[in-house]
Design a protein around this motif. Structure first.
Motif, mmCIF file in Angstrom:
data_model
loop_
_atom_site.group_PDB
_atom_site.id
_atom_site.type_symbol
_atom_site.label_atom_id
_atom_site.label_comp_id
_atom_site.label_asym_id
_atom_site.label_seq_id
_atom_site.Cartn_x
_atom_site.Cartn_y
_atom_site.Cartn_z
ATOM 1 N N ASP A 60 0.820 -1.221 0.000
ATOM 2 C CA ASP A 60 0.000 0.000 0.000
ATOM 3 C C ASP A 60 0.852 1.269 0.000
ATOM 4 O O ASP A 60 2.022 1.274 0.361
ATOM 5 C CB ASP A 60 -0.982 0.028 1.173
ATOM 6 C CG ASP A 60 -2.153 -0.930 0.983
ATOM 7 O OD1 ASP A 60 -2.427 -1.290 -0.167
ATOM 8 O OD2 ASP A 60 -2.779 -1.311 1.987
ATOM 9 N N ARG A 61 0.223 2.345 -0.439
ATOM 10 C CA ARG A 61 0.771 3.709 -0.449
ATOM 11 C C ARG A 61 1.851 3.938 -1.500
ATOM 12 O O ARG A 61 1.965 5.046 -2.012
ATOM 13 C CB ARG A 61 1.291 4.117 0.936
ATOM 14 C CG ARG A 61 0.253 3.988 2.046
ATOM 15 C CD ARG A 61 0.702 4.708 3.308
ATOM 16 N NE ARG A 61 -0.139 4.411 4.447
ATOM 17 C CZ ARG A 61 -1.325 4.951 4.707
ATOM 18 N NH1 ARG A 61 -1.814 5.836 3.869
ATOM 19 N NH2 ARG A 61 -2.013 4.621 5.776
ATOM 20 N N GLY A 62 2.641 2.952 -1.842
ATOM 21 C CA GLY A 62 3.666 3.074 -2.870
ATOM 22 C C GLY A 62 3.424 2.072 -3.984
ATOM 23 O O GLY A 62 2.641 1.128 -3.834
ATOM 24 N N PRO A 63 4.142 2.199 -5.130
ATOM 25 C CA PRO A 63 3.830 1.376 -6.298
ATOM 26 C C PRO A 63 4.519 0.024 -6.358
ATOM 27 O O PRO A 63 4.127 -0.827 -7.150
ATOM 28 C CB PRO A 63 4.300 2.248 -7.467
ATOM 29 C CG PRO A 63 5.459 3.013 -6.895
ATOM 30 C CD PRO A 63 5.095 3.281 -5.450
ATOM 31 N N ASP A 64 5.559 -0.196 -5.539
ATOM 32 C CA ASP A 64 6.435 -1.343 -5.780
ATOM 33 C C ASP A 64 6.388 -2.407 -4.689
ATOM 34 O O ASP A 64 7.399 -3.054 -4.381
ATOM 35 C CB ASP A 64 7.877 -0.856 -5.968
ATOM 36 C CG ASP A 64 8.054 -0.059 -7.249
ATOM 37 O OD1 ASP A 64 7.370 -0.390 -8.238
ATOM 38 O OD2 ASP A 64 8.852 0.885 -7.262
ATOM 39 N N SER A 65 5.222 -2.612 -4.108
ATOM 40 C CA SER A 65 5.077 -3.635 -3.071
ATOM 41 C C SER A 65 5.510 -5.004 -3.565
ATOM 42 O O SER A 65 6.197 -5.751 -2.862
ATOM 43 C CB SER A 65 3.628 -3.715 -2.604
ATOM 44 O OG SER A 65 3.169 -2.482 -2.127
ATOM 45 N N LEU A 66 5.090 -5.368 -4.783
ATOM 46 C CA LEU A 66 5.380 -6.703 -5.297
ATOM 47 C C LEU A 66 6.882 -6.905 -5.468
ATOM 48 O O LEU A 66 7.395 -8.000 -5.195
ATOM 49 C CB LEU A 66 4.650 -6.939 -6.614
ATOM 50 C CG LEU A 66 4.729 -8.368 -7.164
ATOM 51 C CD1 LEU A 66 4.126 -9.367 -6.181
ATOM 52 C CD2 LEU A 66 4.032 -8.465 -8.515
#
Length: 359
Positions: A86-92
């Motif tokens: 969450d909150r940022g684009p690069d969790s994965l």
């Protein structure tokens, strides 16, 4: 027939016995190697919230990974204290790197422990309030558009009924267009991956909500006296069962304000948590935070507890005589806090900071 040993052999055996006795005496005097003499190195990292660049900068500065993202930490134990997503684009990207390190570290004598955060539980429960477009985009492949179309067709009647309940004048074409706008490509794959039976859902459910390493307890939100009294193993059992069942009821350990994923009572008075407790009276006054901390540490047999969840943008805080450590420093670019990690060697607690890389 019994063979008779010669004098040289007898003297050799006697010499060996004397040497072994001397070694045993020496070990009693000096002592065998222990954790106290060779303290384990623990590196703890707080909430990352989708900032892969920040994670990489921290991991390299802490000596955990090499330039290619592979384990370089030797016998270090890494604890990531939850809220990767969450909150940022690069969790994965962060998850894939941590999964890789969970496999690589044991080959070098190390270990990687990922503590379950409330935002990972939210993904499994289908609560995507803070999920960013980039997180969905990470799941897109050449079949995503077709999958999304199939999901719409399978659920068309229910989608149209829900839309007409809000606006009876909407046409089927308008309803479809609205649903597509609200359902970005990658959403279907993301939801499937985070379902209890999905790859990421099962991975998250295997991660502990509370872990004790040596004298230190790690938990994402905090450990209330109520849950601490049940024991760490029982807490983790209940959390795993709730994850498997996707239990999002108000009484669930995954959502309750006294539970380990959400509890903020060790950082200040938490109105939601206090509302779950019996009212204080003159006979049974509410314990102070320090008193609750004492009870939690006694119940877990620990010297200190390390928590994330509640950002403190001034840096890692070592509080209550070193018994409470807060490591959520707003690492993600979303918050803009310092990039930090906590190093624990024996009873020595050392906060570290590294500069934020350029975008």
């Amino acid at each position: 027939m019994r063979m008779v040993e010669g004098a040289p052999v007898v003297r050799l055996r006697r010499a060996v016995r004397v040497a072994l006795a001397a070694l045993a005496t020496l070990l009693v005097i000096v002592g065998t190697p222990s954790l106290a003499q060779h303290p384990q190195r623990i590196v703890a990292v707080g909430d990352l919230h989708g900032d892969f660049q920040a994670w990489t900068a921290i991991a390299r500065a802490a000596g955990l990974v090499d330039g290619h993202g592979h384990w370089a930490g030797g016998a270090t134990v890494l604890v990531q204290d939850g809220d990767i997503t969450d909150r940022g684009p690069d969790s994965l990207k962060i998850i894939r790197n941590l999964q890789q390190l969970q496999k690589e570290a044991p080959r070098k004598g190390g270990k990687v422990v990922v503590v379950l955060g409330n935002h990972e539980a939210m993904q499994l429960l289908g609560d995507f309030r803070y999920t960013t477009p980039g997180e969905y985009a990470a799941f897109v492949d050449d079949q995503s558009a077709a999958r999304r179309d199939r999901v719409y067709e399978l659920n068309k009647a229910a989608i149209e009924a829900a839309a007409h309940a809000k606006d009876p004048k909407l046409t089927p074409e308008a309803i479809r267009a609205q649903w597509l706008a609200e359902t970005p490509l990658g959403w279907v794959e993301h939801k499937l991956a985070w379902a209890p039976s999905g790859e990421l859902g099962k991975w998250a459910a295997r991660n502990p909500a509370v872990v004790k390493i040596s004298d230190t307890v790690f938990v994402h939100g905090g450990l209330s006296a109520e849950y601490a009294a049940t024991g760490i193993d029982e807490i983790n059992r209940r959390v795993a069962a709730a994850m498997a069942a996707a239990d999002d009821t108000p009484a669930s350990i995954l959502t309750g304000p006294l539970g380990p994923l959400w509890y903020r009572g060790l950082t200040g008075r938490d109105p939601d948590a206090e509302a779950e407790r019996p009212p204080a009276t003159n006979a049974t006054p509410r314990p102070t935070i320090d008193q609750e901390l004492t009870a939690v540490l006694a119940a877990t047999g620990a010297k200190r507890i390390v928590i994330g969840h509640t950002p403190i943008l001034t840096g890692i805080a070592i509080l209550n005589g070193g018994r409470l450590v807060r490591i959520d420093t707003g690492i993600s670019r979303y918050y803009g806090g310092p990039l930090t990690w906590l190093e624990i060697v024996g009873d020595q607690l050392t906060p570290h900071t590294v500069g934020r890389p350029a975008p």
